[in-house]
Design a protein around this motif. Structure first.
Motif, PDB file in Angstrom:
ATOM      1  N   VAL A 168      27.749 105.207 -23.344  1.00  0.00           N
ATOM      2  CA  VAL A 168      28.272 104.203 -24.259  1.00  0.00           C
ATOM      3  C   VAL A 168      27.117 103.706 -25.120  1.00  0.00           C
ATOM      4  O   VAL A 168      25.965 104.089 -24.900  1.00  0.00           O
ATOM      5  CB  VAL A 168      28.968 103.053 -23.464  1.00  0.00           C
ATOM      6  CG1 VAL A 168      27.931 102.168 -22.783  1.00  0.00           C
ATOM      7  CG2 VAL A 168      29.931 102.251 -24.326  1.00  0.00           C
ATOM      8  N   ARG A 210      39.136 102.506 -32.584  1.00  0.00           N
ATOM      9  CA  ARG A 210      39.871 103.713 -32.188  1.00  0.00           C
ATOM     10  C   ARG A 210      40.663 104.251 -33.371  1.00  0.00           C
ATOM     11  O   ARG A 210      41.313 103.506 -34.092  1.00  0.00           O
ATOM     12  CB  ARG A 210      40.830 103.408 -31.034  1.00  0.00           C
ATOM     13  CG  ARG A 210      40.170 103.009 -29.740  1.00  0.00           C
ATOM     14  CD  ARG A 210      41.212 102.623 -28.703  1.00  0.00           C
ATOM     15  NE  ARG A 210      42.035 103.760 -28.320  1.00  0.00           N
ATOM     16  CZ  ARG A 210      43.282 103.673 -27.915  1.00  0.00           C
ATOM     17  NH1 ARG A 210      43.889 102.499 -27.876  1.00  0.00           N
ATOM     18  NH2 ARG A 210      43.959 104.745 -27.544  1.00  0.00           N
ATOM     19  N   GLU A 259      36.371 106.098 -33.286  1.00  0.00           N
ATOM     20  CA  GLU A 259      36.343 106.958 -32.110  1.00  0.00           C
ATOM     21  C   GLU A 259      37.683 107.686 -31.962  1.00  0.00           C
ATOM     22  O   GLU A 259      38.741 107.057 -31.972  1.00  0.00           O
ATOM     23  CB  GLU A 259      36.065 106.139 -30.851  1.00  0.00           C
ATOM     24  CG  GLU A 259      34.671 105.514 -30.839  1.00  0.00           C
ATOM     25  CD  GLU A 259      34.388 104.764 -29.556  1.00  0.00           C
ATOM     26  OE1 GLU A 259      35.365 104.435 -28.851  1.00  0.00           O
ATOM     27  OE2 GLU A 259      33.215 104.511 -29.269  1.00  0.00           O
ATOM     28  N   ARG A 265      32.887  99.604 -33.636  1.00  0.00           N
ATOM     29  CA  ARG A 265      33.514 100.840 -33.178  1.00  0.00           C
ATOM     30  C   ARG A 265      34.999 100.578 -32.953  1.00  0.00           C
ATOM     31  O   ARG A 265      35.375  99.634 -32.252  1.00  0.00           O
ATOM     32  CB  ARG A 265      32.857 101.345 -31.894  1.00  0.00           C
ATOM     33  CG  ARG A 265      31.376 101.661 -32.055  1.00  0.00           C
ATOM     34  CD  ARG A 265      30.802 102.235 -30.782  1.00  0.00           C
ATOM     35  NE  ARG A 265      31.268 103.588 -30.533  1.00  0.00           N
ATOM     36  CZ  ARG A 265      30.705 104.696 -31.026  1.00  0.00           C
ATOM     37  NH1 ARG A 265      29.650 104.592 -31.812  1.00  0.00           N
ATOM     38  NH2 ARG A 265      31.185 105.888 -30.733  1.00  0.00           N
ATOM     39  N   GLY A 297      29.966  99.590 -28.494  1.00  0.00           N
ATOM     40  CA  GLY A 297      31.198 100.149 -27.959  1.00  0.00           C
ATOM     41  C   GLY A 297      31.443  99.745 -26.519  1.00  0.00           C
ATOM     42  O   GLY A 297      30.610  99.111 -25.860  1.00  0.00           O
ATOM     43  N   SER A 298      32.602 100.120 -26.009  1.00  0.00           N
ATOM     44  CA  SER A 298      32.994  99.805 -24.633  1.00  0.00           C
ATOM     45  C   SER A 298      33.680 100.999 -23.993  1.00  0.00           C
ATOM     46  O   SER A 298      34.353 101.780 -24.662  1.00  0.00           O
ATOM     47  CB  SER A 298      33.957  98.608 -24.600  1.00  0.00           C
ATOM     48  OG  SER A 298      33.319  97.414 -24.988  1.00  0.00           O
ATOM     49  N   GLN A 334      36.859  95.066 -32.059  1.00  0.00           N
ATOM     50  CA  GLN A 334      36.235  96.217 -31.439  1.00  0.00           C
ATOM     51  C   GLN A 334      37.238  96.942 -30.546  1.00  0.00           C
ATOM     52  O   GLN A 334      37.951  96.333 -29.762  1.00  0.00           O
ATOM     53  CB  GLN A 334      35.040  95.770 -30.585  1.00  0.00           C
ATOM     54  CG  GLN A 334      33.884  95.216 -31.371  1.00  0.00           C
ATOM     55  CD  GLN A 334      32.923  96.303 -31.843  1.00  0.00           C
ATOM     56  OE1 GLN A 334      33.079  97.466 -31.494  1.00  0.00           O
ATOM     57  NE2 GLN A 334      31.929  95.932 -32.622  1.00  0.00           N
ATOM     58  N   GLY A 335      37.283  98.275 -30.670  1.00  0.00           N
ATOM     59  CA  GLY A 335      38.149  99.079 -29.827  1.00  0.00           C
ATOM     60  C   GLY A 335      39.590  99.148 -30.254  1.00  0.00           C
ATOM     61  O   GLY A 335      40.390  99.849 -29.638  1.00  0.00           O
ATOM     62  N   ARG A 344      30.602  97.032 -21.591  1.00  0.00           N
ATOM     63  CA  ARG A 344      30.440  96.744 -23.016  1.00  0.00           C
ATOM     64  C   ARG A 344      28.966  96.787 -23.406  1.00  0.00           C
ATOM     65  O   ARG A 344      28.132  96.104 -22.808  1.00  0.00           O
ATOM     66  CB  ARG A 344      31.008  95.374 -23.353  1.00  0.00           C
ATOM     67  CG  ARG A 344      30.923  95.003 -24.833  1.00  0.00           C
ATOM     68  CD  ARG A 344      31.342  93.565 -25.081  1.00  0.00           C
ATOM     69  NE  ARG A 344      32.722  93.299 -24.639  1.00  0.00           N
ATOM     70  CZ  ARG A 344      33.255  92.088 -24.596  1.00  0.00           C
ATOM     71  NH1 ARG A 344      32.541  91.025 -24.948  1.00  0.00           N
ATOM     72  NH2 ARG A 344      34.507  91.934 -24.175  1.00  0.00           N
TER      73      ARG A 344
END
Length: 799
Positions: A758, A107, A130, A105, A762-763, A82-83, A715
């Protein structure tokens, strides 16, 4: 199969993705397939026959098949957290490989360039990428490019791609194929920019072979930008198809709203474009630009700017014109085009020259279609050209509306008794509007047909009494390219590079106006103080840049020899009259010396598996982010030097353009965890210092640092939807990543509060000092977790 770090190969060559095709068989207008010989016929004409042939059969059902051959591909499950940044993973896809992304999610903050063959990206229904807020706002920011010069990807697909952002953004894709490509679901979930400047286009698509096909299914974006922000043609387009398209683009079920520069700019190309189904609402200039080889069928077009501005949409700038179809044969286009079984709806507008109108196109055809005129307007406005209208209905409650004015041949049309037929040939007043023919997401959609509406009680007396006169008088100078309202001759300029030159820069100046011919070209153009225009461009390796211009070419310079390029005006070679070899004594841009003004490229490249880490970089000359999406904060120091504070990690890279020398670099990881490259050369040893031995940026001196090395993560649990929160610290508080841009304010007592959004796994990340003194959210505590430096502090913060 080439194994790539960060991926796990669990492929099966037998997986052709057949399940992913099942949704295609559920055409939105299934009722029309059975009665294809009825009044609103389906799949008529040569374009339909072309599609049937390309899909390998003459049957209508063949249009549900993918042009892409997946039998030569196998799946690789992408192992990503994630991220984590994914653009580098995408860019390294191999021939024959399908990247399968998990739910979550991730980046995507940089342009990925892919020129492979036989590949794909497959995502889950809840996979979200994202992009940084503001990405593509102010430039043509791309997330994916499959065309550069003579390079092009081929036989590939993109499945279930969703992009989102914490703010308005304009990510785009420049995509091409030679034989086959297929998008099966593309959703830009964020609102687009509302600024009056250059934006990235949603998609620029082209098929390079005449027998090739690029199919795009279920492309969605409620852009909701300022539809008055045309910005001279540099603002956001939903899909652009330009002069390099020789094959077929098949756009099926697009849902596009609020683009300031056409939803479907597809007219200026020599190939075939089919827009089938879909919903196109409140788009400036046009919903679809139509030329020869363009067919629009079974599509719903809506203009209702009152409803648009009541929502997230914006209409601040005054120069706009919300049309439906707009005939355009300029540049690489041709005369013609057809619209079949299209539903046109207009409820409110500020400026509109009709639901079917002409810029420059000898003849366009509208047939088997229906118009719902709920405000006074002239529906069909061919101007100096011709629009044939056949077997169509004009219904609606407007008492001052006119069906059409101008040269409108045709027959068997029905116009309601309260609507003036104008120049439209009619066979009766029993006009109907069949709502079942409209897209299911059409606003205010009714369940039954609208018959002759002459007895309607809707009061439209506040509408303009005779908009046919006012719109005809003031539309020619609205949102056309600047050359549309000038008597100067518009000519075409091509800068063609020889093969094998690499990429090279050039500068071009004209005495008159100068524009990119194709919106996807992205060459920077500025107007000079004396009224001339100058383009700063990059080309190479057999590629070409194209411009439309007036006046004369007054200057041209390039950093390669004149034998490495050709300049053509309207197809004529004018190279010898315009150029001088770069080595022939020109006293500008002495590229043989690397002095304080020579611009170079700097890459800070992270090793894999490092996590995210911060760095500081200083140059004694200028320093800029190479790509607008990077947005690493850069400050100018008192001595004229520049410093970037960046965050990178997990195999990703940050890129900068700079002059002068690198005078300082420090990082919170060891030098073995990164590489620094200048113009592609590894200079790590000469500039990099291990974090453990660095005598700069003494982070233990808390009185002189902006914040301690402490990180907050907010988060969200999965499947929560989007939710808001407020976070307060008694010390400084900043977004950790420049792309996050959660709103932060300093309070009167010196504390800081972030207002964030958020959700869905996601975070959000922050750097801070002091303590967390307040946190509130509109969801239960079980729906989120708060971490400080990786430690779960949810209970202590929320109690």
């Amino acid at each position: 199969m080439v194994r790539i770090p960060g991926r796990e190969d669990v492929s099966s060559a037998d997986d052709t993705g057949a399940d992913s095709q099942s949704s295609d068989s559920k055409d939105i207008e299934t009722g029309r397939l059975a009665d294809g010989l009825g009044r609103r016929g389906f799949l008529k004409g040569t374009v339909a026959a072309t599609l049937a042939g390309l899909y390998g059969t003459g049957s209508v059902a063949a249009a549900t098949d993918s042009p892409v051959d997946e039998s030569v591909m196998s799946e690789t499950q992408v192992d990503v957290s994630q991220g984590e940044e994914v653009s580098g993973i995408v860019e390294n896809v191999s021939n024959g490989e399908i990247l399968v992304f998990p739910s979550g999610r991730f980046r995507w903050s940089d342009e990925a360039q892919v020129f492979a063959e036989d590949w794909g990206i497959r995502c889950q229904s809840d996979t979200v990428f994202e992009v940084p807020a503001g990405y593509g706002d102010g430039d043509k920011g791309l997330v994916l490019r499959t065309k550069s010069g003579s390079l092009s990807a081929d036989n590939y697909f993109l499945e279930n791609l969703t992009f989102d952002s914490s703010g308005r953004a304009a990510p785009g894709m420049r995509l091409s194929t030679r034989k086959a490509a297929h998008i099966r679901g593309l959703n830009y979930a964020m609102n687009g920019p509302k600024t009056f400047q250059e934006h990235g286009n949603g998609i620029a698509a082209m098929t390079l072979n005449s027998d090739g096909i690029f199919r795009i299914d279920d492309y969605r974006q409620f852009n909701n930008g300022d539809i008055g922000g045309y910005a001279g043609g540099d603002s956001r387009v939903g899909i652009f198809v330009g002069g390099q398209n020789d094959g077929t683009i098949h756009l099926k079920n697009p849902v596009l709203q609020g683009f300031p520069n056409n939803a479907c700019y597809v007219s200026r190309q020599p190939g075939t474009v089919v827009v089938e189904g879909g919903l196109l609402m409140n788009n400036n200039v046009s919903a679809v630009r139509v030329g020869g080889g363009v067919e629009v069928r079974d599509t719903t077009v809506v203009i209702d700017v009152d409803d648009y501005t009541d929502g997230d949409g914006v209409l601040d700038a005054s120069v706009h014109n919300t049309r439906g179809l707009w005939g355009d044969s300029r540049s690489s286009g041709s005369n013609g085009g057809v619209a079949r079984n299209v539903s046109f709806i207009i409820r409110s507008y500020q400026r509109s020259s009709g639901l079917a109108a002409m810029l420059e196109n000898d003849s366009m055809t509208v047939e088997d279609s229906q118009f719902l005129l709920e405000t006074d307007i002239t529906g069909v406005q061919p101007g100096d050209y011709e629009i044939a209208v056949r077997n169509s209905d004009f219904a609606g409650s407007a008492s001052g509306a006119i069906a059409g004015s101008g040269s409108i041949p045709g027959d068997n049309n029905r116009v309601a008794s309260n609507i003036d037929p104008g120049s439209v040939s009619t066979s009766g007043t029993n006009a109907t509007f069949d709502w079942s023919q409209t897209h299911p997401e059409t606003p205010n959609r009714q369940s039954n047909s609208t018959d002759d509406t002459s007895d309607s009680t809707d009061d439209t007396s506040d509408s303009t009494d005779d908009t046919s006169d006012s719109t005809d008088d003031n539309t020619d100078d609205s949102t056309e390219e600047p050359s549309d309202d000038t008597d100067a001759t518009v000519r075409t300029l091509e800068i063609r590079s020889a093969n094998g030159t690499g990429w090279w820069n050039y500068t071009l100046t004209t005495s008159g106006q100068l524009e990119n011919t194709y919106s996807g070209d992205e060459e920077e153009i500025t107007q000079d103080g004396d009224g001339s225009y100058t383009a700063q461009g990059v080309v190479g390796n057999g590629g070409s840049d194209y411009f439309d211009f007036t006046g004369e070419i007054t200057a041209f310079s390039a950093e390669v020899e004149s034998s490495d390029y050709t300049i053509l005006v309207d197809g004529e070679d004018v190279t010898d009259t315009l150029t001088t070899d770069s080595s022939a004594g020109d006293d500008t841009d002495d590229s043989d010396t690397t002095d304080s003004t020579t611009e170079r490229t700097l890459e800070v490249r992270s090793a894999n598996g490092t996590g995210w880490w911060s760095y500081s970089l200083t140059t004694d000359g200028t320093l800029e982010n190479t790509y607008s999406g990077d947005e690493e904060p850069i400050t100018q120091n008192g001595d004229g030097s520049y410093t970037a504070q960046g965050v990178v990690g997990n195999g990703g890279s940050d890129y900068f353009d700079f002059t002068g020398e690198i005078t300082a670099f420090s990082a919170e990881v060891d030098a073995g965890d990164y590489t620094i490259l200048v113009d592609g050369e590894d200079v790590t040893d000469s500039v990099g210092t291990d974090s453990s031995s660095s005598d700069t940026d003494t982070s233990d001196d808390s009185d002189t640092t902006q914040y301690e090395n402490r990180t907050i993560e907010v988060r969200s649990a999965n499947d929560t939807g989007w939710w808001s929160y407020a976070l307060t610290t008694d010390g400084t508080l900043e977004n950790k990543y420049s792309g996050d841009k959660e709103e932060i304010t300093q309070n009167g007592d010196g504390s800081y509060t972030a207002q964030g959004v958020v959700g869905n796994g996601g975070s959000d990340y922050f750097d801070f000092d002091g303590e967390i003194v307040g946190f509130s959210a509109e969801v239960d505590a079980s729906d989120y977790a708060i971490f400080v430096d990786g430690e779960n502090v949810t209970t202590s913060v929320t109690n």
